[in-house]
Design a protein around this motif. Sequence first.
Motif, PDB file in Angstrom:
ATOM      1  N   TRP A   1      59.973-114.658-103.882  1.00  0.00           N
ATOM      2  CA  TRP A   1      59.878-113.346-103.280  1.00  0.00           C
ATOM      3  C   TRP A   1      58.671-113.510-102.358  1.00  0.00           C
ATOM      4  N   GLU A   2      58.204-112.329-101.543  1.00  0.00           N
ATOM      5  CA  GLU A   2      57.370-112.517-100.508  1.00  0.00           C
ATOM      6  C   GLU A   2      56.511-111.091-100.622  1.00  0.00           C
ATOM      7  N   ILE A   3      55.310-110.786-100.299  1.00  0.00           N
ATOM      8  CA  ILE A   3      54.669-109.821-100.119  1.00  0.00           C
ATOM      9  C   ILE A   3      53.836-109.868 -98.823  1.00  0.00           C
ATOM     10  N   GLY A   4      54.083-108.944 -97.786  1.00  0.00           N
ATOM     11  CA  GLY A   4      53.370-108.958 -96.634  1.00  0.00           C
ATOM     12  C   GLY A   4      54.083-109.623 -95.492  1.00  0.00           C
TER      13      GLY A   4
ATOM     14  N   PHE B   1      44.426-103.172 -99.241  1.00  0.00           N
ATOM     15  CA  PHE B   1      44.467-104.397 -98.317  1.00  0.00           C
ATOM     16  C   PHE B   1      43.031-105.178 -98.753  1.00  0.00           C
ATOM     17  N   GLN B   2      42.100-104.702 -99.515  1.00  0.00           N
ATOM     18  CA  GLN B   2      41.129-105.216 -99.872  1.00  0.00           C
ATOM     19  C   GLN B   2      41.317-105.643-101.523  1.00  0.00           C
ATOM     20  N   HIS B   3      41.580-106.886-101.981  1.00  0.00           N
ATOM     21  CA  HIS B   3      41.658-107.169-103.521  1.00  0.00           C
ATOM     22  C   HIS B   3      40.075-107.616-103.825  1.00  0.00           C
TER      23      HIS B   3
ATOM     24  N   PHE C   1      48.176-101.430 -97.350  1.00  0.00           N
ATOM     25  CA  PHE C   1      47.656-100.087 -97.314  1.00  0.00           C
ATOM     26  C   PHE C   1      46.097 -99.953 -96.982  1.00  0.00           C
ATOM     27  N   LYS C   2      45.981 -98.903 -96.089  1.00  0.00           N
ATOM     28  CA  LYS C   2      44.850 -98.689 -95.630  1.00  0.00           C
ATOM     29  C   LYS C   2      44.135 -99.916 -94.789  1.00  0.00           C
ATOM     30  N   GLY C   3      44.847-101.010 -94.456  1.00  0.00           N
ATOM     31  CA  GLY C   3      44.592-101.925 -93.467  1.00  0.00           C
ATOM     32  C   GLY C   3      44.304-101.679 -92.194  1.00  0.00           C
ATOM     33  N   ASP C   4      44.784-100.237 -91.738  1.00  0.00           N
ATOM     34  CA  ASP C   4      44.326 -99.958 -90.330  1.00  0.00           C
ATOM     35  C   ASP C   4      43.177 -99.235 -90.283  1.00  0.00           C
TER      36      ASP C   4
ATOM     37  N   ILE D   1      34.885 -99.260-102.006  1.00  0.00           N
ATOM     38  CA  ILE D   1      34.552 -98.338-102.933  1.00  0.00           C
ATOM     39  C   ILE D   1      35.874 -97.431-103.231  1.00  0.00           C
ATOM     40  N   MET D   2      36.453 -97.132-102.163  1.00  0.00           N
ATOM     41  CA  MET D   2      38.022 -96.353-102.274  1.00  0.00           C
ATOM     42  C   MET D   2      38.819 -96.977-103.091  1.00  0.00           C
ATOM     43  N   TYR D   3      39.023 -98.411-103.267  1.00  0.00           N
ATOM     44  CA  TYR D   3      40.017 -99.167-104.077  1.00  0.00           C
ATOM     45  C   TYR D   3      39.963 -98.326-105.401  1.00  0.00           C
TER      46      TYR D   3
END
Length: 659
Positions: A480-483, A530-532, A493-496, A505-507
Amino acid sequence: MKMKDSPKDMALKMLGLFMILSFFFVSCTTKEQPVTITEDAETYTLDNGIVTAMVAKTSGDLVSLRYQDKEMLATWLTSKGEPDLQRDPPGQNFWGMNRGMTDHQYGFWSHDAMGPRGTQAAIPTITINPETNGGERAEVSIKGISKGRKMGTGPGADADGQFMSDIEIRYSLGKGESGVYTYSVFTHQPEYDLTVLGEARFAAKLNDFFDWMSISEKQNFYYPVEKRFIDKYVLTVVQSENRAFGWSSTTENVGLFFINPSMEYMSGGPTKVEFQGHRDTNPVAAPTILNYWKSSHYGGATLTVDEGEAWEKVVGPFLIYANAGDSPGAMFTDAKKQAAAETEKWPYSWVDGVDYPSAEERATVKGKLVLNDPITDNNFSNLSVGLTAPEYEAVYPAGTGNRRPVNWQRDAKHYQFWTDGNADGTFEIDNVHPGEYSLYAFADGVLGEFLKTDVVVTEGENLDLGNLTWTPVRHGEQVWEIGIPNRNASEFFKGDEYNNPESPIMYAELFPDDVHYTIGESDFREDWYFQHVPHNTDSEAEPLPYRGVPAEGRATPYTITFDMPSAPEGTATLRAAISGNGAEKIDVEVNGKPAGSIEDLIRDGAIARHGKQGIWHQRSLSFNAALMKEGENTLTLTVPAGSLNDGVMYDYIRLELDE
């Protein structure tokens, strides 16, 4: 019957005709006006009737730039309207508005020709005398000879300087040109010691009537002094995508832009993110334009020169371009048009006597990349191809990690030559210096990069590399792949909204139960943040300018659920492409059992400084495939607890199986 014009109408028509003729006369005469150089004990002044540039003989600072009879820089002026060089003395100035480093309210290279004040005088010279060429072009040079001194007293430098190198700064002005060119020549003589360059740039502080900043299509907005407290890191951009950048005035209808006609002298290749403009952080908060040729942010860049090593680099020339227009949009469009014209002129024929090959001495390198991959077709998207120095080890002083590997993403020592390839894999790289290179390529949709070493470019001889087969690395069949492998996190998500300081904080607010991603059902555009980052546990957490979000959070698991048609054997490999990182490691579990950790991650500050990319790198973790089973499986990626800045931005993730 035709009515005769009234005396008032006649007067208005005559006035209009007079204004048109006056404008035509001024336009024609200023374009034809020869370039002149005048000088006094402290400065050279270059003038072509369109712009007037004043250069300090002691340092190479640009202390004044006038256009349409307006001072374009934030230069403090005397009662006579002249630069006040007593209040803001050229060269080393640790007592300026930004304490602790050399800072001015005009234009200046961070590594000037003065060096530490009082150690040795710079040498001013007229290198192109307009009296000998009919007033077609003028050029002046200010040169500092190191002789064992460390030069440069800008950001990050000590009082005794920073970089042991001769430094020559030049300014050039041609007839009819609406701007002045500048470039800097660094020369490390073999007898000089090991030396390390820090942050290096040209900065210009602009007059306070500039209130609209245009450094990219996204960062193009009204920016008055009242907005001075914006966190400047939300304003960074990919340098190579923005060759023209600067400010304009909504009241005076003039603009001032930096134009890079080539990126060969810049660091970090086509993915490098840096500042190009913001308001200054000192109390004046002047509009500021910055040309960072040696990056210090988002992983920065490296430039060290060893003892006994002869090295030279020419940074520039780039154009400081003045224009006028009825709107900021019109002036920005004009600056971009001028950038295209400057690129067509490159290399400039008037540069002489330095490490800057002429057009006849350069070469074009071309070829065709042919993709050999069982899954990806042979049509490329956003293909970038470049010739750079082969990967090398930078030598540092003892006790500071004596040797460190450097590739093109962090290289500022050498020239780089990049181009956009075509969908069919063909490419042409123009204006390449003679030398030995490695050829790199990367493209959207392809994990990793192509590399061909030992590419030798001979002076004046074009090179056809023919077909080059690119076989991307695979460790078995893809599970499988992601991205999307594209060197950044923008597709998630939210990368833009990557430049939102509150993103870490939003995560926790958007994913209170953390990410649960099901292969074949979930969509990474909506279900993968988009931010882990560590999951925020501080109700009072808030972003702080220049520091990101220093609040603490708990460990954050991202759980991936997927099906296997049968119990696998052999070796499974998890491949993670990282576009930005602040984490020490990523722990991996398969069906609740430890499978190892992804380690040796490069920290680049991209999350703390609101970026979508920093230093791209790929890491793989192989584990026993027997950890997986027939039917439903889970693979969990966990970022350890810690600061909300200490997370990961993935470019792409893939699981492969070799049975």
